[in-house]
Design a protein around this motif. Structure first.
Motif, PDB file in Angstrom:
ATOM      1  N   UNK A  71     -60.651 -40.059   8.264  1.00  0.00           N
ATOM      2  CA  UNK A  71     -60.033 -40.740   7.130  1.00  0.00           C
ATOM      3  C   UNK A  71     -59.269 -39.745   6.256  1.00  0.00           C
ATOM      4  N   UNK A  72     -58.216 -40.229   5.660  1.00  0.00           N
ATOM      5  CA  UNK A  72     -57.460 -39.387   4.723  1.00  0.00           C
ATOM      6  C   UNK A  72     -58.063 -39.533   3.334  1.00  0.00           C
ATOM      7  N   UNK A  73     -58.235 -38.431   2.644  1.00  0.00           N
ATOM      8  CA  UNK A  73     -58.640 -38.496   1.241  1.00  0.00           C
ATOM      9  C   UNK A  73     -57.449 -38.064   0.389  1.00  0.00           C
ATOM     10  N   UNK A  74     -56.837 -39.023  -0.257  1.00  0.00           N
ATOM     11  CA  UNK A  74     -55.621 -38.709  -1.024  1.00  0.00           C
ATOM     12  C   UNK A  74     -55.931 -37.974  -2.323  1.00  0.00           C
ATOM     13  N   UNK A  75     -57.123 -38.177  -2.857  1.00  0.00           N
ATOM     14  CA  UNK A  75     -57.459 -37.401  -4.057  1.00  0.00           C
ATOM     15  C   UNK A  75     -57.587 -35.924  -3.688  1.00  0.00           C
ATOM     16  N   UNK A  76     -58.147 -35.656  -2.522  1.00  0.00           N
ATOM     17  CA  UNK A  76     -58.275 -34.257  -2.079  1.00  0.00           C
ATOM     18  C   UNK A  76     -56.897 -33.663  -1.761  1.00  0.00           C
ATOM     19  N   UNK A  77     -56.086 -34.427  -1.058  1.00  0.00           N
ATOM     20  CA  UNK A  77     -54.736 -33.927  -0.753  1.00  0.00           C
ATOM     21  C   UNK A  77     -54.002 -33.617  -2.056  1.00  0.00           C
ATOM     22  N   UNK A  78     -54.091 -34.543  -3.002  1.00  0.00           N
ATOM     23  CA  UNK A  78     -53.425 -34.351  -4.292  1.00  0.00           C
ATOM     24  C   UNK A  78     -53.945 -33.092  -4.972  1.00  0.00           C
ATOM     25  N   UNK A  79     -55.252 -32.942  -4.964  1.00  0.00           N
ATOM     26  CA  UNK A  79     -55.858 -31.754  -5.584  1.00  0.00           C
ATOM     27  C   UNK A  79     -55.325 -30.481  -4.929  1.00  0.00           C
ATOM     28  N   UNK A  80     -55.213 -30.510  -3.621  1.00  0.00           N
ATOM     29  CA  UNK A  80     -54.670 -29.359  -2.894  1.00  0.00           C
ATOM     30  C   UNK A  80     -53.250 -29.031  -3.321  1.00  0.00           C
ATOM     31  N   UNK A  81     -52.521 -30.062  -3.751  1.00  0.00           N
ATOM     32  CA  UNK A  81     -51.137 -29.872  -4.176  1.00  0.00           C
ATOM     33  C   UNK A  81     -51.026 -29.757  -5.694  1.00  0.00           C
ATOM     34  N   UNK A  82     -52.180 -29.626  -6.356  1.00  0.00           N
ATOM     35  CA  UNK A  82     -52.168 -29.355  -7.786  1.00  0.00           C
ATOM     36  C   UNK A  82     -52.204 -30.592  -8.676  1.00  0.00           C
TER      37      UNK A  82
END
Lengths: 511, 511
Positions: free
Chosen positions: B468-479
């Protein structure tokens, strides 16, 4: 059977086993065919640059094509940067690109574009399927073209895919490698024997182990130095294999490196030119007056050429080659070099390295001459965003081998979606991200065009630190385990663990 | 001044204020020029699809071009999918594409490709700068072409950029809008007045508030129904504005919707055709025998056409229009509809909605007719990965307005790098990601081609749930700050907070 089934069966019969895919509506018949017929493994990429880059990595390692499945012109253009790299690598690939039904095309629906025109700008072999009846033959010929080192793109109008009337086609015989003409062998031998400063400039399959052994025999009898192109598609390196010098990346350094050579014989590589042009610097890198003798241009077989040259020169087997030494694992502050020294020491036997580390790798390249034998894959076409997808494809082609991706942070952003596919397919890839928060190479280039003290606006186009990227978080978002290393010791521990276990893993090196 | 400075000054003089950029070595002279000359705001995207999509969003909202700065053919191809969308939106854009120095091109260095050939497949206006002396004029003409609704691509060989000899050029006068011929107005009026079932099929600037008011006056005197194209570039909606029906997306539903119309007058839109073709279904969507009357094709000015038609019909001002009602905020399990109902109710005045929500939005589109007045931007060309970058560009063009991006998860992956630019530029964008772990539209399409019980291989090409994709984590990774919502109530709280504060924020709706 319908056209899609006929095409798919033809690809399977011709030995294509894997389809890297990012389909859309116009490719649903191909999806249905893959579902129905056994023999094709579909692997989803969440962006087409992942799909095409994976096919490139697969082709380099398997020496046979994977298929890609791409959605119309827009899907194709998303994959074009890595198709560019693949073309430069001469990787065998068969792109299957859906297009609108032939009767729909003239209506200029929103997703319409000139797919054959696009494909012609990327691939060497392009065909639009003309009917369901033609598709089996089209598929067989596309595979044959790919095996000849020509990137093949087959465009499939949706109505031909869904219509009945497909048949089967016998796979074509494998293309025969092209031999170099005897006078060219004699000319190359003469160039190398002239007693002056000579080199063999090698690329393509000349950089496989067998090619390098032949080249080192030739070097032993002629005194030629062995030099590899800057960005080879695949070079076999490590203990027991002939070490070979790499042409430097920066044009002026490369010119300096080559300045004393009076004769250069190229095998599987074009005569070297600068990556970019600069004011008042030469674009061709060999010395003025150097005689360049192209022995096996990219249409001829490099191994046959080297075999013929070694035979012509009566070059004996080389028994003792100098053993390369491993770098010491360094103490003190972590740098790209200390990390590369660790990896060079711990590289498992038969590892595959997908190297897109750019400034974080270039100075450490030689470290790996003493590592366990391995394959090294580089950024052939210079279109960044290659390293992660090529690692995917290499891991699919060679499931028993550990893949290590040495990856620059800026470049990784272009195809970060590849991490997801690594997890989905449980690929044995260790991604080492060098996070230096910068397009570091461009800072070098900006200085080289004469900007000594860049202002805020210039720096804002080269800097990645605001906000900083967290690759462990990005990886987590895409389902992958990641750790951060801020010291060489921590990196070593994490890398050792990654080498000891199978499966996808990311280590973020915070520089 | 050198060529790069000359070109840059010309763009600035012609009113270009923003350059969305992802430069490489061959564009370093342009970077140096942006650094040196005041007046151009550079905005870095970490992938070219972000750059071009942002320029599209900017163009739609500012009605004037931003520049893009792209690196050679590979950079251009990475941006082509969103250039395709921009072209369909008729967005003004000036692409500045670096190329190798003219003397370097024939050497076929690794990054060489046919940049003019690529640009010709994407843009309506393409020019290769011929000398530093030509570049100011080239820039002025590119801006003029963009203002005419033609996407302009100007290719800059590196040696012309670095060479001295640049001069200045006066900006060209703004292109004059093209009037529709009087006989066509009369024919359109006659079609609408014939007493049968008629419609005005609207696109382009006809969907701005003024166009819609004119259209509703015409509707009031003729009885014509007002229908918008499926994917308008920009439609002004909300309370106090004429609500307009949207043509359904699926071809057979659209055919059914249009089956009773005997006359269709199109303004700023092409006569409607199906997005994709299907076996035994018509590709053109109007009824057999329906008379289609193109009033303002995309080369004519829609507003002038509607004004002329309203005047011809002597259509009075409409004083009372029916007030649209807002949907109730629903209790119970969260769905795309309950989330859209919340957003429709809470949408701030003058918000801009970048809508790439695909299956998560299509049924809720009407909810927003009763929202506060706003602009709505859609996926004009069907090349996914548009929503996030268009939100970037819209926010840059309109810093005082809240931007809301309604975003499908699969599509978001194509240009996830846009989140980083939102943070870097502190853009006032709220990204609402509908995470349904699927290319949901493709499951629909697979069923439509007749696959009733897809097997594992088919499902594996449409499903995003493993991992599954976690968009909150992806977003966090991108600041970027992100929150997750698993209930409508939680979403409402998070969205209210996002509307009350400025700056970038992501809400992941877990469906």
């Amino acid at each position: 059977m319908n056209g899609a089934e006929s095409l798919l069966q033809s690809l399977i019969d011709a030995g294509v086993e894997v389809c890297f895919a990012n389909p859309g509506t116009s490719e649903m018949q191909m999806v249905a065919a893959i579902d129905k017929l056994p023999g094709m493994r579909p692997i989803l990429g969440l962006f087409e640059g992942v799909v095409t880059g994976a096919a490139d990595g697969y082709g380099r390692m398997a020496d046979k094509p994977a298929a890609t499945l791409l959605h119309l012109g827009s899907g194709f253009t998303n994959g074009m940067a890595n198709l560019h790299n693949a073309k430069r690598a001469l990787s065998p690939i068969v792109n299957i690109v859906g297009d609108h039904a032939t009767f729909h095309l003239p209506l200029d629906a929103p997703l319409t574009s000139d797919v054959p025109g696009l494909a012609a700008l990327a691939s060497d072999w392009v065909r639009v399927c003309e009917s369901p009846q033609s598709m089996a033959k089209d598929g067989a010929e596309a595979v044959c073209a790919a095996l000849e080192g020509r990137q093949a793109s087959l465009i499939v109008p949706a109505n031909h895919a869904w219509s009945e009337g497909g048949n089967t086609a016998k796979p074509l015989p494998n293309p025969r490698p092209k031999q170099v003409a005897t006078p060219d062998i004699a000319a190359a031998a003469e160039a190398l024997l002239n007693g002056e400063t000579t080199c063999l400039f090698l690329g393509g399959k000349a950089l496989r182990e067998h090619g390098l052994l032949l080249a080192s025999r030739i070097a032993a009898v002629t005194g030629a130095r062995l030099i590899s192109e800057v960005f080879p598609a695949r070079i076999q390196r490590g203990r027991g294999r002939p070490a070979i010098e790499r042409l430097p990346y920066l044009g002026e350094v490369a010119s300096e490196f080559l300045k004393n050579f009076t004769h250069m014989v190229t095998v599987g590589a074009k005569p070297p030119v600068s990556f970019f042009a600069y004011p008042n610097k030469p674009s061709t890198l060999w010395a003025e007056g150097c005689i360049v003798c192209p022995l096996a241009p990219q249409s001829c077989d490099e191994i046959l050429a080297l075999e013929a040259l070694a035979a012509y020169l009566d070059a004996p087997k080389v028994t003792d080659s100098e053993e390369s030494v491993l770098p010491k694992i360094m103490e003190g502050p972590m740098s790209a070099e200390t990390v590369n020294a660790v990896i060079a020491n711990l590289l498992p036997k038969n590892a595959i390295v997908s190297d897109e580390s750019i400034t974080s790798g270039i100075s450490s390249y030689g470290y790996y001459n003493g590592s366990a034998p391995h394959d090294w894959l580089t950024l052939t076409g210079g279109a960044i965003g290659q390293g992660l997808p090529v690692a995917v494809g290499a891991a699919v082609a060679c499931p028993e081998r550990k893949v290590i991706n040495l990856q620059a942070d800026g470049s990784a952003m272009y195809t970060n979606q590849a991490l997801w596919t690594m997890v989905r397919e449980n690929l044995d890839v260790c991604v080492v991200i060098f996070n230096n928060s910068s397009y570091a190479i461009l800072n070098v280039e900006l200085a080289r065009v004469g900007v000594k003290n860049p202002g805020e606006r210039a720096k804002s186009m080269l800097d990645l630190s605001n906000p900083g990227l967290s690759w462990t978080r990005i990886a987590e978002g895409l389902g992958m385990k990641g750790t951060r290393a801020t010291t060489t010791e921590a990196f070593k521990t994490q890398f050792e663990k990654a080498m000891a276990t199978k499966g996808p893993r990311l280590i973020e090196v915070v520089l």
